[in-house]
Design an enzyme around this catalytic site. Structure first.
Site, PDB file in Angstrom:
ATOM      1  N   HIS A 264      66.646  50.029  50.122  1.00 43.31           N
ATOM      2  CA  HIS A 264      67.838  49.217  49.713  1.00 43.31           C
ATOM      3  C   HIS A 264      67.853  48.332  48.597  1.00 43.31           C
ATOM      4  O   HIS A 264      68.275  48.046  47.611  1.00 43.31           O
ATOM      5  CB  HIS A 264      68.639  48.955  50.826  1.00 43.31           C
ATOM      6  CG  HIS A 264      69.941  48.330  50.658  1.00 43.31           C
ATOM      7  ND1 HIS A 264      71.099  49.110  50.703  1.00 43.31           N
ATOM      8  CD2 HIS A 264      70.511  47.268  50.197  1.00 43.31           C
ATOM      9  CE1 HIS A 264      72.320  48.432  50.577  1.00 43.31           C
ATOM     10  NE2 HIS A 264      71.784  47.155  49.997  1.00 43.31           N
ATOM     11  N   GLU A 265      66.827  47.245  49.039  1.00 44.17           N
ATOM     12  CA  GLU A 265      66.943  46.225  48.362  1.00 44.17           C
ATOM     13  C   GLU A 265      65.977  46.340  46.789  1.00 44.17           C
ATOM     14  O   GLU A 265      66.301  45.804  45.773  1.00 44.17           O
ATOM     15  CB  GLU A 265      66.032  45.048  48.878  1.00 44.17           C
ATOM     16  CG  GLU A 265      66.901  44.371  50.080  1.00 44.17           C
ATOM     17  CD  GLU A 265      68.107  44.079  49.951  1.00 44.17           C
ATOM     18  OE1 GLU A 265      68.517  43.924  48.776  1.00 44.17           O
ATOM     19  OE2 GLU A 265      68.906  44.118  50.871  1.00 44.17           O
ATOM     20  N   HIS A 268      68.514  47.368  44.264  1.00 43.43           N
ATOM     21  CA  HIS A 268      69.044  46.049  43.694  1.00 43.43           C
ATOM     22  C   HIS A 268      68.099  45.699  42.561  1.00 43.43           C
ATOM     23  O   HIS A 268      68.530  45.170  41.453  1.00 43.43           O
ATOM     24  CB  HIS A 268      69.356  45.030  44.784  1.00 43.43           C
ATOM     25  CG  HIS A 268      70.510  45.080  45.580  1.00 43.43           C
ATOM     26  ND1 HIS A 268      71.612  45.311  44.881  1.00 43.43           N
ATOM     27  CD2 HIS A 268      70.922  45.177  46.869  1.00 43.43           C
ATOM     28  CE1 HIS A 268      72.816  45.446  45.960  1.00 43.43           C
ATOM     29  NE2 HIS A 268      72.278  45.497  47.102  1.00 43.43           N
ATOM     30  N   GLU A 294      75.786  47.555  44.338  1.00 40.13           N
ATOM     31  CA  GLU A 294      75.644  48.246  45.586  1.00 40.13           C
ATOM     32  C   GLU A 294      75.244  49.644  45.164  1.00 40.13           C
ATOM     33  O   GLU A 294      74.726  50.463  46.189  1.00 40.13           O
ATOM     34  CB  GLU A 294      76.817  47.948  46.409  1.00 40.13           C
ATOM     35  CG  GLU A 294      76.957  46.341  46.986  1.00 40.13           C
ATOM     36  CD  GLU A 294      75.637  45.998  47.720  1.00 40.13           C
ATOM     37  OE1 GLU A 294      74.809  46.594  48.331  1.00 40.13           O
ATOM     38  OE2 GLU A 294      75.576  44.765  47.959  1.00 40.13           O
TER      39      GLU A 294
END
Length: 495
Positions: A264-265, A268, A294
């Protein structure tokens, strides 16, 4: 020197100061001893005031006016940059330095209290500091509301998703609210009939989990010459495009949590690393907003990393690192594991189907906190009631309930909706990328992610803030932000 060139130089200096604050914030969240909190709060408050002074310098308004009078001489990117400069100036000039300093101190202190209060399940310890943060955020919303001619909530929302409104979110969320409960029942019924997964059991040393996470990050194209992975209480991405810091957290009896947090990160981080280098330090060179930010993290974590082609790529890597040859270590079981849906308490551990309901809960409660309809002292009960209405579960502790997130202690009211806006955008974007790259599934299964990342870089990342969110999505996907692609994706994957 023209007025526009003078503005560019000034905003470049502000960006350098932002970089210093970002580094201090990363250090604050990852490695600073508790005893250093007060001194670090002082440092961050001072830097916040210094930046505010730069943003509100008396001559800045005149320079903006002068540059806007000569806008015909600017390129499209320069025009967009000037628009972002004006927006940043409006946000800063609406607030006095005392409020900026008070908020910085209050949120820094509240975040530190939140760490121990959550661990010890003592909402009473958090209550006074959280009340102060909410009170100061209400003041911030009030002054920005008056300055912008927006509702207080919209004024805060504009900090995270420029141009978005509470009404637009309500429209999108109402469709999800109508669709998801019945769909969730259908998915759980199907899951029961198909048989649930067997949870892999064992102890998975943190160094091994980190090594696998780094392998996935490398495959996706993360540049470790300009970034690093660390540990924090709450996974996040910070730093600046040339020095991206991301964190995850580990549980030694469950490798799945850290890997999905890391992926997930990484979404980003890749967005940050791919922002256009020629516009570093300028507002137009920043990421467009948190909905698109996001979308990139959720595209990697949900659309990509839980897809069957990715799981076929990842299965031998995970088996080699963690497998013990038991019944849990089959591909079909791994797929069930990563497609498992349940009514859980924790947002960051939620699946794609229930996640939007966690966000709708927070969207409703933070609006009530902001307008005073909900007192901070009554937050735990309101949280539990709303969670039961939406998900039919009620957390047994406040640590699993209203204290699980750092956002409100950090003053980030208006941020939560961008998670689900991002999920909607991620579905649109991934579908468009799949249409544009006919053999994308085969590439993913081989562990070749460059075609996808190049498409994202060209169509999303390198646009930065030169266009609005809807304009970027319209160019990349053929439509503005909507919910249909997300709904179609859920039906395809889970039914």
């Amino acid at each position: 020197m023209s007025a526009y060139e003078d503005l560019q130089n000034r905003f470049a200096r502000m960006a350098t100061l932002d970089g210093a604050v970002a580094t201090l914030s990363w250090d604050y969240a990852t490695m600073m001893p508790n005893g250093g909190a007060e001194a670090r709060s002082d440092q961050m408050a001072l830097l916040g005031v210094l930046k505010h002074e730069m943003q509100t310098a008396p001559e800045l308004s005149d320079l903006l006016d002068e540059a806007e009078e000569d806008v015909r001489s600017l390129s499209n990117w320069q025009k967009a940059n000037l628009q972002e400069m004006r927006r940043n100036w409006r946000h800063a000039s609406a607030v006095d330095a005392d409020l900026v300093e008070a908020l910085s101190r209050a949120t820094s202190e509240c975040e530190m209290i939140w760490r121990s209060a959550r661990q010890e399940n003592r909402f009473s310890d958090l209550l006074p500091s959280l009340e102060e943060v909410v009170s100061l955020t209400q003041k911030l919303a009030a002054v920005k509301s008056e300055a912008f001619g927006l509702s207080p909530y919209d004024a805060l929302l504009d900090q995270y998703e420029p141009g978005c409104t509470e009404q637009k979110i309500e429209t999108l969320f109402s469709g999800l609210k109508a669709f998801l409960p019945n769909f969730l029942d259908q998915v759980l019924d199907k899951q029961d009939k198909d048989g649930t997964y067997i949870k892999p059991k064992g102890m998975y040393p943190i160094p091994n989990q980190k090594e696998v996470g780094l392998e996935f990050m490398t495959a996706l194209g993360f540049d470790f010459n300009h970034g690093r992975l660390d540990i924090s209480h709450h996974p996040f991405t910070g730093g600046i495009p040339d020095d991206v810091r991301l964190t995850t957290r580990y549980e030694e009896d469950d490798f799945t949590q850290s890997l999905m947090g890391t992926l997930h990160e990484t979404g980003h981080a890749l967005y940050e690393q791919h922002l256009p280098k020629e516009w570093r330090g300028q507002p137009v060179g920043d990421a467009r907003g948190m909905a698109l930010h996001e979308s990139q993290s959720l595209l990697v974590e949900m659309q990509l990393s839980r897809s069957e082609p990715f799981l076929r790529y990842a299965y031998p890597i995970l088996e080699r690192a963690f497998g013990n040859g038991g019944d849990a270590w089959t591909f079909d079981n791994l797929k069930k594991l990563y497609h498992h849906v349940e009514r859980g308490f924790i947002r960051v551990d939620a699946d794609e189907v229930t996640y939007p309901l966690h966000i709708i809960l927070r969207f409703d409660l933070e609006r009530a906190l902001l307008d005073g309809g909900l007192k901070v002292a009554d937050l735990p009960g309101a949280w539990n009631d709303e969670m039961y209405k939406l998900l039919r579960v009620s957390p047994p502790t406040d640590s699993l309930g209203c204290m699980q997130d750092i956002h409100w202690p950090g003053g980030a009211i208006g941020y939560f909706p961008t998670y689900t806006l991002g999920a909607l955008a991620a579905a649109q974007i991934f579908k468009a990328a799949s249409d544009a790259i006919p053999d994308l599934d085969q590439q993913i299964e081989k562990g070749s992610f460059q075609p996808l990342m190049n498409w994202l870089k060209t169509n999303i990342h390198e646009k930065a803030s030169s266009l609005t969110t809807d304009e970027i999505l319209l160019e990349a996907t053929g439509s503005e932000l909507g919910s249909q692609a997300f709904i179609d994706h859920l039906i395809s994957r889970y039914l």
